[in-house]
Design a protein around this motif. Structure first.
Motif, PDB file in Angstrom:
ATOM      1  N   ASP A 143      36.730  42.301  39.810  1.00  0.00           N
ATOM      2  CA  ASP A 143      36.933  43.736  39.626  1.00  0.00           C
ATOM      3  C   ASP A 143      38.147  44.210  40.415  1.00  0.00           C
ATOM      4  O   ASP A 143      38.213  44.029  41.636  1.00  0.00           O
ATOM      5  N   GLY A 144      39.104  44.820  39.723  1.00  0.00           N
ATOM      6  CA  GLY A 144      40.312  45.323  40.359  1.00  0.00           C
ATOM      7  C   GLY A 144      41.549  44.503  40.073  1.00  0.00           C
ATOM      8  O   GLY A 144      42.673  44.966  40.299  1.00  0.00           O
ATOM      9  N   VAL A 145      41.389  43.275  39.600  1.00  0.00           N
ATOM     10  CA  VAL A 145      42.550  42.463  39.211  1.00  0.00           C
ATOM     11  C   VAL A 145      43.102  42.989  37.900  1.00  0.00           C
ATOM     12  O   VAL A 145      42.369  43.127  36.911  1.00  0.00           O
ATOM     13  N   THR A 146      44.377  43.319  37.894  1.00  0.00           N
ATOM     14  CA  THR A 146      44.997  43.917  36.707  1.00  0.00           C
ATOM     15  C   THR A 146      45.719  42.894  35.836  1.00  0.00           C
ATOM     16  O   THR A 146      45.897  43.114  34.642  1.00  0.00           O
ATOM     17  N   GLN A 147      46.145  41.798  36.436  1.00  0.00           N
ATOM     18  CA  GLN A 147      46.781  40.750  35.647  1.00  0.00           C
ATOM     19  C   GLN A 147      46.814  39.460  36.462  1.00  0.00           C
ATOM     20  O   GLN A 147      46.633  39.466  37.676  1.00  0.00           O
ATOM     21  N   VAL A 148      47.026  38.371  35.758  1.00  0.00           N
ATOM     22  CA  VAL A 148      47.206  37.078  36.406  1.00  0.00           C
ATOM     23  C   VAL A 148      48.646  36.646  36.172  1.00  0.00           C
ATOM     24  O   VAL A 148      49.072  36.469  35.033  1.00  0.00           O
ATOM     25  N   GLN A 149      49.371  36.531  37.238  1.00  0.00           N
ATOM     26  CA  GLN A 149      50.790  36.182  37.114  1.00  0.00           C
ATOM     27  C   GLN A 149      50.987  34.780  36.575  1.00  0.00           C
ATOM     28  O   GLN A 149      51.845  34.530  35.725  1.00  0.00           O
ATOM     29  N   SER A 150      50.184  33.848  37.066  1.00  0.00           N
ATOM     30  CA  SER A 150      50.315  32.471  36.598  1.00  0.00           C
ATOM     31  C   SER A 150      49.055  31.695  36.934  1.00  0.00           C
ATOM     32  O   SER A 150      48.366  31.987  37.910  1.00  0.00           O
ATOM     33  N   ALA A 151      48.758  30.732  36.108  1.00  0.00           N
ATOM     34  CA  ALA A 151      47.674  29.789  36.356  1.00  0.00           C
ATOM     35  C   ALA A 151      48.069  28.479  35.715  1.00  0.00           C
ATOM     36  O   ALA A 151      48.691  28.458  34.641  1.00  0.00           O
ATOM     37  N   GLY A 152      47.732  27.393  36.369  1.00  0.00           N
ATOM     38  CA  GLY A 152      48.164  26.122  35.811  1.00  0.00           C
ATOM     39  C   GLY A 152      47.412  24.951  36.407  1.00  0.00           C
ATOM     40  O   GLY A 152      46.628  25.078  37.352  1.00  0.00           O
ATOM     41  N   ALA A 153      47.659  23.795  35.822  1.00  0.00           N
ATOM     42  CA  ALA A 153      47.062  22.551  36.289  1.00  0.00           C
ATOM     43  C   ALA A 153      48.042  21.425  36.005  1.00  0.00           C
ATOM     44  O   ALA A 153      48.836  21.496  35.056  1.00  0.00           O
ATOM     45  N   ILE A 184      47.190  39.401  40.480  1.00  0.00           N
ATOM     46  CA  ILE A 184      47.791  40.663  40.883  1.00  0.00           C
ATOM     47  C   ILE A 184      46.742  41.764  40.759  1.00  0.00           C
ATOM     48  O   ILE A 184      46.053  41.876  39.747  1.00  0.00           O
ATOM     49  N   ALA A 185      46.641  42.557  41.818  1.00  0.00           N
ATOM     50  CA  ALA A 185      45.732  43.699  41.822  1.00  0.00           C
ATOM     51  C   ALA A 185      46.537  44.980  41.938  1.00  0.00           C
ATOM     52  O   ALA A 185      47.632  44.994  42.499  1.00  0.00           O
ATOM     53  N   GLY A 186      45.986  46.072  41.415  1.00  0.00           N
ATOM     54  CA  GLY A 186      46.676  47.354  41.497  1.00  0.00           C
ATOM     55  C   GLY A 186      47.721  47.516  40.410  1.00  0.00           C
ATOM     56  O   GLY A 186      47.931  46.640  39.566  1.00  0.00           O
ATOM     57  N   THR A 187      48.394  48.668  40.443  1.00  0.00           N
ATOM     58  CA  THR A 187      49.409  48.975  39.444  1.00  0.00           C
ATOM     59  C   THR A 187      50.623  49.619  40.108  1.00  0.00           C
ATOM     60  O   THR A 187      50.549  50.115  41.236  1.00  0.00           O
ATOM     61  N   GLY A 188      51.730  49.624  39.359  1.00  0.00           N
ATOM     62  CA  GLY A 188      52.935  50.305  39.821  1.00  0.00           C
ATOM     63  C   GLY A 188      53.408  49.792  41.166  1.00  0.00           C
ATOM     64  O   GLY A 188      53.461  48.590  41.424  1.00  0.00           O
ATOM     65  N   THR A 189      53.739  50.739  42.054  1.00  0.00           N
ATOM     66  CA  THR A 189      54.241  50.373  43.376  1.00  0.00           C
ATOM     67  C   THR A 189      53.132  49.947  44.331  1.00  0.00           C
ATOM     68  O   THR A 189      53.409  49.571  45.472  1.00  0.00           O
ATOM     69  N   ARG A 190      51.908  50.006  43.868  1.00  0.00           N
ATOM     70  CA  ARG A 190      50.775  49.634  44.726  1.00  0.00           C
ATOM     71  C   ARG A 190      50.194  48.272  44.353  1.00  0.00           C
ATOM     72  O   ARG A 190      49.064  47.948  44.722  1.00  0.00           O
ATOM     73  N   MET A 191      50.957  47.491  43.624  1.00  0.00           N
ATOM     74  CA  MET A 191      50.476  46.165  43.251  1.00  0.00           C
ATOM     75  C   MET A 191      50.536  45.208  44.440  1.00  0.00           C
ATOM     76  O   MET A 191      51.454  45.263  45.262  1.00  0.00           O
TER      77      MET A 191
END
Length: 448
Positions: A143-153, A184-191
């Protein structure tokens, strides 16, 4: 390639000797790796690499040169050896170079007992992608995560073989398996962004992708609302995630190359206390399934367990052959090299003595201070030990974590800092550098 690495290096040594080299050593490496990256539930990148290459060092008198090639044909290797010999003739004299005496070479020529190679079948690209997708989904579910920048294996396997004209010939295979996630959590300048990952030699030891993704998401959430801390002098607790950097500065200062240059803040501390009396720093190059393990060093010398710091006192420098000769000492079996470079001193697996207190105990002990979980940039004076780094983490008030902080600078002197470290008991035993969280009770913190 159909020729074994042992045969390849032996053939290259023979070619180098015929080209005029007095001494020569060759390092061959081959392997394959696959990496998968995903984003928004879809494949973003897939990479596959494989190949073989060889590096050659030739010595003429007291001159040396290094060359490498991925062209393993007879004509290419002959040209490579001729070029190396020609380069060595133009190189400056170095009275300290030369191969090890045959009687000093390691009797151990493989790493079978160290379990560096996973016997399990290599994962398919689809299996790697599924791990990456699972980690991403776990991070998104926080809860609160707005996007995932990267994930890999990823997965890789490599073989190395070292041979030299002094009679040494040995090699081994190493595998690795990795899963990572950045949320990444949050949005805009508060990420805010944070990550987690795991890399192991054996796939069965790897943490689950669900755990890695969830941890990345929770770490990002915890950073929301970060502010600059108040400027002043406070206790600083280096979280286990980054505490090994402090011991890394110590290891850099006892590296024989730094000592030979006179560029070490510990150059006058041999045999003297540098850590609290109860603490040791132990090097263990024969740990099973550890990233830093190896049966012999890059000069064919045996690797052995040693106490770099024993009961707080500095016992010796970390030396390859050349720096040992320059300093009039005995090599410690710590030579490392690449395909295009001569050997230089390096460290293998390191462990700092753990304390009895947990990280939570040390936080309670701090009262008011800073818990550092991330370091940014650095200004380290190798001669004096003056230390300054950007930091972020959490403000501690009345022995409890209060709120996240960012854009801080922590500063001190490494000689003074190392002399009063207080370790926790939370080190991860499978890492190459087994270092727990470390409390330093008085440091300068610059913020607002």
């Amino acid at each position: 390639m159909t020729e074994s690495l042992a045969d390849l290096t032996a053939r290259l040594i023979d070619i180098a000797r015929k080209a005029g080299a007095d001494q020569a050593d060759a390092l061959a490496r081959d392997g394959a790796s696959t990496s998968i990256g995903v984003r928004d539930g879809k494949l973003e990148e897939a990479e596959r690499s494989e190949g073989a290459e060889v590096g050659l060092r030739v010595i003429l008198g007291k001159r040396q040169a290094c060359v490498s090639s991925s062209d393993l044909r007879d004509a290419a290797l002959a040209e490579m050896a001729d070029r190396a010999v020609a380069m060595a003739r133009e190189a400056p004299d170095d009275p300290y170079i030369g191969l090890a005496d045959p009687e000093a070479l390691s009797d151990l020529r493989d790493a079978d007992a160290l379990e560096l190679c996973d016997p399990a079948e290599a994962p398919t690209p689809d299996a790697l992608m599924q791990d990456a997708l699972t980690a991403e989904a776990a991070a998104r579910a926080v809860d609160g995560v707005t996007q995932v920048q990267s994930a890999g294996a990823s997965y890789g396997s490599s073989r190395i073989w070292l041979a030299a004209s002094n009679g040494f010939s040995g090699g081994y295979t190493r595998t690795h398996r990795q899963t990572y996630c950045t949320a990444i959590a949050g949005t805009g300048t508060r990420m805010e962004r944070d990550s987690d990952g795991d890399t192991r030699l054996h796939q069965s030891d790897l943490r689950t992708p669900e755990e890695i993704g969830q941890s990345a998401g929770e770490r990002a959430i915890a950073r929301l609302g970060a502010v600059q801390p108040k400027t002043g002098r406070y206790p600083v607790l280096f979280d286990e995630r980054i505490s090994s950097s402090l011991i890394g500065h110590l290891l850099g200062a006892v590296n024989g190359a730094a000592i030979a240059r006179g560029a070490s803040f510990l150059r006058d501390h041999l045999g003297k206390p540098v850590l609290p009396e109860a603490l040791c720093v132990i090097e263990t190059p024969h740990r099973k399934r550890a990233m830093g393990s190896r049966p012999f060093d890059a000069e064919g010398l045996p690797t052995t367990r040693r106490a770099i710091i024993d009961q707080g006192r500095l016992t010796g420098w970390t030396l390859d052959l050349a720096t040992a000769r320059k300093l009039g000492m005995t090599p410690t079996g710590n030579a490392a090299r690449g395909l295009t470079s001569p050997p230089s001193p390096a460290h293998w697996n390191i462990a700092l003595t753990e304390g009895e207190a947990s990280r939570e105990d040390l936080i309670a002990q701090m009262g008011t201070g800073v818990l550092v979980t991330s370091l940014i940039g650095s200004t380290i004076n190798p001669n004096t030990g003056d230390y300054s780094r950007g930091a972020s983490g959490f403000w501690v008030e009345n022995g409890q974590i209060s709120h996240p902080i960012a854009e801080a600078t922590i500063a001190g002197n490494l000689i003074e800092m190392l002399a009063r470290i207080i370790p926790a008991n939370d080190a991860r035993p499978y890492l190459s550098q087994v270092v727990p969280s470390i409390l330093i009770e008085d440091m300068s913190v610059a913020g607002q």
